[in-house]
Design an enzyme around this catalytic site. Structure first.
Site, PDB file in Angstrom:
ATOM      1  N   SER A 164      46.628  36.020  38.851  1.00 29.81           N
ATOM      2  CA  SER A 164      47.062  36.268  40.226  1.00 29.81           C
ATOM      3  C   SER A 164      48.579  36.353  40.326  1.00 29.81           C
ATOM      4  CB  SER A 164      46.569  35.155  41.154  1.00 29.81           C
ATOM      5  OG  SER A 164      45.177  35.024  41.057  1.00 29.81           O
TER       6      SER A 164
HETATM    7  N1  SAH Z   1      42.823  31.855  38.754  1.00 37.57           N
HETATM    8  C1  SAH Z   1      42.980  32.906  37.775  1.00 37.57           C
HETATM    9  C2  SAH Z   1      42.723  34.253  38.415  1.00 37.57           C
HETATM   10  C3  SAH Z   1      41.756  35.008  37.617  1.00 37.57           C
HETATM   11  S1  SAH Z   1      41.066  36.462  38.334  1.00 37.57           S
HETATM   12  C4  SAH Z   1      44.319  32.824  37.093  1.00 37.57           C
HETATM   13  O1  SAH Z   1      45.149  31.985  37.483  1.00 37.57           O
HETATM   14  O2  SAH Z   1      44.552  33.563  36.126  1.00 37.57           O
HETATM   15  C5  SAH Z   1      39.489  35.874  38.847  1.00 37.57           C
HETATM   16  C6  SAH Z   1      38.608  35.257  37.805  1.00 37.57           C
HETATM   17  O3  SAH Z   1      37.400  34.886  38.447  1.00 37.57           O
HETATM   18  C7  SAH Z   1      38.210  36.170  36.647  1.00 37.57           C
HETATM   19  O4  SAH Z   1      38.522  35.558  35.445  1.00 37.57           O
HETATM   20  C8  SAH Z   1      36.714  36.325  36.815  1.00 37.57           C
HETATM   21  O5  SAH Z   1      36.004  36.438  35.591  1.00 37.57           O
HETATM   22  C9  SAH Z   1      36.352  35.049  37.538  1.00 37.57           C
HETATM   23  N2  SAH Z   1      35.086  35.094  38.262  1.00 37.57           N
HETATM   24  C10 SAH Z   1      34.560  36.098  39.002  1.00 37.57           C
HETATM   25  N3  SAH Z   1      33.366  35.739  39.507  1.00 37.57           N
HETATM   26  C11 SAH Z   1      33.135  34.468  39.074  1.00 37.57           C
HETATM   27  C12 SAH Z   1      32.060  33.545  39.249  1.00 37.57           C
HETATM   28  N4  SAH Z   1      30.974  33.828  39.965  1.00 37.57           N
HETATM   29  N5  SAH Z   1      32.176  32.331  38.671  1.00 37.57           N
HETATM   30  C13 SAH Z   1      33.246  31.995  37.914  1.00 37.57           C
HETATM   31  N6  SAH Z   1      34.282  32.829  37.716  1.00 37.57           N
HETATM   32  C14 SAH Z   1      34.240  34.050  38.290  1.00 37.57           C
END
Ligand code: SAH
Length: 225
Positions: free
Chosen positions: A75
């Site tokens: 993010s």
């Molecule tokens: N908080 C992260 C942002 C990652 S983007 C950071 O600081 O880098 C969002 C993430 O959510 C992705 O890695 C994606 O695989 C995950 N995601 C999407 N749907 C999900 C679900 N149902 N359960 C767990 N993770 C999920």
């Protein structure tokens, strides 16, 4: 305030990952409305360049989302700061993050001394994130699972951060929020969402507030290796 982590030499950075460049990001976040000094200090200190591929390290202190593989992104720093600021307002101890991704948001929360639980559906991303937590000496509890079910065995949580977008707030998650707790989540369609803050009052009543327009990758069902 001292932050909870152990910094190896590569965490200090050089050139485009140096402290001077990170300080510039922090000043920019301050100009863009981030006020909580604890959050700014965490962003100043946690080495974001270690949460992206080496080829992208020189862009790590731009205020932008960056690709982390598997179609996912780390993010934008402003969004991480805004979500962290929102949940800190309720003085949490135990926190749940859905969507570990690179591990950066979880690392910011851990650096602030919170007890962090994080859930990721993509096994490969979680394995890499766990290595980062370990090398920074951070104690983050993580689980490979579909985060839409939360982590009921470890709840309730004082704060929940959902870092992937859904058309509506996920009820299983708001149920795992402790009285007095705060949940932040991007709610809306695929192109853009509203960052929603949900508060559970001590008497259990829920209230909602929209914080900012944001763009997140979607919250998907199931899990993959
Ligand atoms: N908080 C992260 C942002 C990652 S983007 C950071 O600081 O880098 C969002 C993430 O959510 C992705 O890695 C994606 O695989 C995950 N995601 C999407 N749907 C999900 C679900 N149902 N359960 C767990 N993770 C999920």
């Amino acid at each position: 305030m001292s932050l909870r982590m152990r910094l190896q030499p590569e965490a200090l950075g050089t050139g485009m990952t140096s402290q001077r460049v990170r300080d510039r990001l922090v000043e920019r976040l301050r100009e863009e409305g981030i006020r909580d000094e604890r959050v700014l200090n965490a962003i100043r200190t946690v080495p974001r360049h270690l949460f992206v591929d080496e080829a992208l390290a020189t862009r790590a202190y731009e205020d932008t989302a960056l690709p982390i593989g598997h179609g996912q992104t780390i993010s934008q720093p402003w969004v991480v700061a805004k979500m962290t600021e929102a949940v800190l307002s309720a003085s949490p101890e135990k926190v749940l993050e859905i969507g570990t991704g690179s591990g950066y948001q979880a690392a910011i929360l851990a650096a602030l001394g919170l007890e962090v639980h994080t859930v990721e559906r993509i096994g490969e991303l979680l394995r890499v994130a766990r290595k980062r937590f370990r090398s920074l000496g951070m104690n983050v509890r993580s689980k490979h699972d579909d985060g839409r079910i939360g982590w009921p065995e470890n709840g309730p949580f004082d704060a929940i951060l959902v870092t992937a977008a859904a058309p509506a707030l996920v009820e299983a998650l708001s149920e795992q929020l402790a009285p007095g707790g705060t949940l932040v989540a991007p709610v809306g369609g695929a192109a853009s969402q509203s960052l929603v803050m949900l508060r559970k009052e001590v008497d259990g009543r829920l209230s909602q507030q929209a914080l900012a327009p944001v763009v997140f990758v979607p919250l998907l069902s199931g899990m993959i290796d």
